[in-house]
Write a protein that holds these residues in place. Sequence first.
Motif, short mmCIF file in Angstrom:
data_model
loop_
_atom_site.label_atom_id
_atom_site.label_comp_id
_atom_site.label_asym_id
_atom_site.label_seq_id
_atom_site.Cartn_x
_atom_site.Cartn_y
_atom_site.Cartn_z
N HIS A 175 0.84 -1.19 0.00
CA HIS A 175 0.00 0.00 0.00
C HIS A 175 0.88 1.25 0.00
O HIS A 175 1.93 1.27 0.64
N ASP B 298 -1.86 3.02 -8.10
CA ASP B 298 -2.92 2.15 -7.61
C ASP B 298 -3.86 2.94 -6.70
O ASP B 298 -5.08 2.80 -6.77
N ARG B 299 -3.31 3.79 -5.85
CA ARG B 299 -4.16 4.60 -4.98
C ARG B 299 -5.05 5.52 -5.82
O ARG B 299 -6.24 5.68 -5.54
N ARG C 8 -7.82 3.45 -7.37
CA ARG C 8 -8.85 3.11 -6.38
C ARG C 8 -9.79 4.32 -6.16
O ARG C 8 -10.99 4.14 -5.96
N PHE D 291 -1.83 0.07 -14.58
CA PHE D 291 -2.42 0.76 -13.44
C PHE D 291 -3.23 1.99 -13.84
O PHE D 291 -3.51 2.85 -13.01
N TYR E 108 -11.83 -1.86 -12.08
CA TYR E 108 -10.52 -1.97 -11.45
C TYR E 108 -10.60 -2.68 -10.11
O TYR E 108 -11.40 -2.34 -9.24
N ARG E 109 -9.76 -3.67 -9.96
CA ARG E 109 -9.53 -4.33 -8.68
C ARG E 109 -8.04 -4.29 -8.43
O ARG E 109 -7.25 -4.76 -9.25
N SER E 110 -7.66 -3.73 -7.30
CA SER E 110 -6.23 -3.56 -7.05
C SER E 110 -5.52 -4.90 -7.01
O SER E 110 -5.89 -5.78 -6.22
N ASP F 54 -4.23 -6.02 -3.55
CA ASP F 54 -5.13 -6.66 -2.58
C ASP F 54 -5.08 -8.18 -2.69
O ASP F 54 -5.36 -8.89 -1.72
#
Length: 741
Positions: A47, A269-270, A273, A314, A500-502, A505
């Motif tokens: 993260h 990625d942040r 999200r 990304f 989008y799915r990180s 995770d």
Amino acid sequence: MLGSTHGTLTTDSRRARVIACGEQPGPAVHGRPADVDDLDVSGRPLHAEVPDLDRFFRPESVAVVGASDAEGRPNTGITRQLVAWAERVGARLHPVHPSRPSVFGIPCSPSVADLPEQVDLAVLLVADPLPVLDELAEAKAKFAVVFASGFAETGAAGAAAQERLAATVARSGMRLLGPNTNLNAFERFRDDLDGPAIALITQSGHQGRPVFALQELGIRLSHWAPTGNEADLETADFLSYFAERPEVGAIACYIEGLKDGRSFLLAADRAARRKVPVVAVKVGRTETGARTAASHTGKLTGADTVVDAALRQFGVIRVDGLDELQDTAALLARARPPVADGVVVYSISGGTGAHFADLATEAGLRLPVLSEAKQAELHQWIPEYLSVANPVDNGGHPVGDERGRKIIDAILDDPAVGVLICPITGPFPPLSDRLVKDLVDAAERTDKLVCVVWGSPVGTEPAYREVLLGSSRVATFRTAANCVTAVRAHLDHHRFTARYRSPFDEAPRTPSPSFRKAQALMRPGQQLSEHAAKQLLRAYGIRVPREQLVTSAAAAVRAAGLVGYPVVMKASGAQIAHKTELGLVKVGLTSASQVRDAYRELTDIARHEGIALDGVLVCQMVEKGVEMVVGVTHDELFGPTVTVGLGGVLVEVLHDVAVRVPPFGEEQARDMLGDLRGRALLDGVRGRPPADLDALVEVVLRVQRMALELGDELAELDINPLMVLPRGQGAVALDALAVCR
């Protein structure tokens, strides 16, 4: 898909593994060690931490070290700008100079130690910032800015000096912008503009000027971060911070190189999200560009194919020109989410419509044919002999009266239409001025995107300067190419973020049983033989042919009987990279005598070439599939990367490969196949059956797991060819090369 081969470990056993490997539990984040649960299986963070930069952009107290008000001195102009900026943001400014009682009428402190209060931000206008940073650390300053150059951009000595700066800052807990940065963070931003803003990140201040100038066209900017050499604060830090700011509608970046690829992807990625679009010019597509960037900010530009793939993975929208950066960031910041992806081109000329339709279709925009009912409705106001299927050609005259607005409203009312683009090639006031007003008025009553391309090279016309630029709802462009690029980016961004799915995770946090088996096979600093490399694949559940390693002709004959004729025989040794070129492969052997002769010939060639063998492989012969290549390499910015492409000799001839940076999921693995120019071969051509795509994706994911778990221990892996059999029959790794670090 990988559940059957991957075990789990408790948190305690994971921590024990990290410590046993001689690693720390994780990198410190603002002085706090990262928890093991924040790390992936290779010990890397999962993260992006968001630095608290509020006091950088809005400090309460500012020190200017080396302040001056002497005319003709370079520091004087900088000090004057900082005084004005501090006043605008409401900060108390404290000049620091050993021999001046005051600067611009403000009492001056002789040293950092004499400052009247702890400062949020210190700006260093000195040639040697290191001693001052030590003093600021003692004074508990929160942020420092170093303008001085002569660091990593100049070579080894400068890089060493920059490392000393970074070490000083790391020990202190203070955050540093620079060195080799500038005044862009302290510009005057217009505060009379509304709507979502663009936040700007640049490694070259001058390259951000076109985006900054968008304010003159009514587009709001909220921040500008000139990162310079990034001894401490880097692009990723500002990207994470801006993604959390409620006023930021899009982030525009000019990037020469990245300090750390992983940090950048975590920040991207942040943003993904949070559904905040990121648009970037990334230098380094050519060797010359990469070399020049390194001399400017001392950054790693990275292999461009990997950089490009990582950005797309990304959701970072990469553009080439600063004009594209302007237009794309402006559209993405201000436009509402699309209600449909259908694009209609509307013009007062059939030629204009046809030309623009070509450009839009070539760029991948979808131009749906309007329904017969909609075309009949449009023909109420447009002559029957003109085409209104899409593009819509009104012939010109309807624009001059009430019919023009009715046409626009009818197009926008179509549920299949999400974007209306009107190219106006040049001003012709009897038509263009009325058309522009109707488009602006219509845009105010719709939630759909209305775009205008104003083609005049002059740009001083009232219809453009006052009407179009005065509208916050119409996206206005000066070129067709930029309009197409921006609209495509807008639609792609919203499609991307909707699904989008990180990957972070889902990244593995614990080593699998496969990892333990694989570690036992690794030979540090060596290339593995084909036999050993295939054992590595078996450890991760990747299918290889039936085969046996033998050390005599008699054993080869027995092995052929067990494997089943016809067989392939190959010399196996750690020194062999290209067996075929050396004549160390024999294919289609169907009898014991052929096997005996082949064994003798292979060992004779190896002896003559001085190649040490661990034996000869007698392998099952596998045919009737599509030859692919799947591999792992290490990128200097992003670490392990996974590649898939057409295999056999085609990989060297066509270079048709797709790249992703782990971690990634099944959807990205399938997207990799879609990136290949030869993708149709997998679907079956010239009567051949479709290939087993599920099995190919499974191999890609297992190779990714191997790359993540083995990390730096695996320098290179090359499965070539991977024979992908017809659907439902799987995939078989016919050959493999592995190099250990």
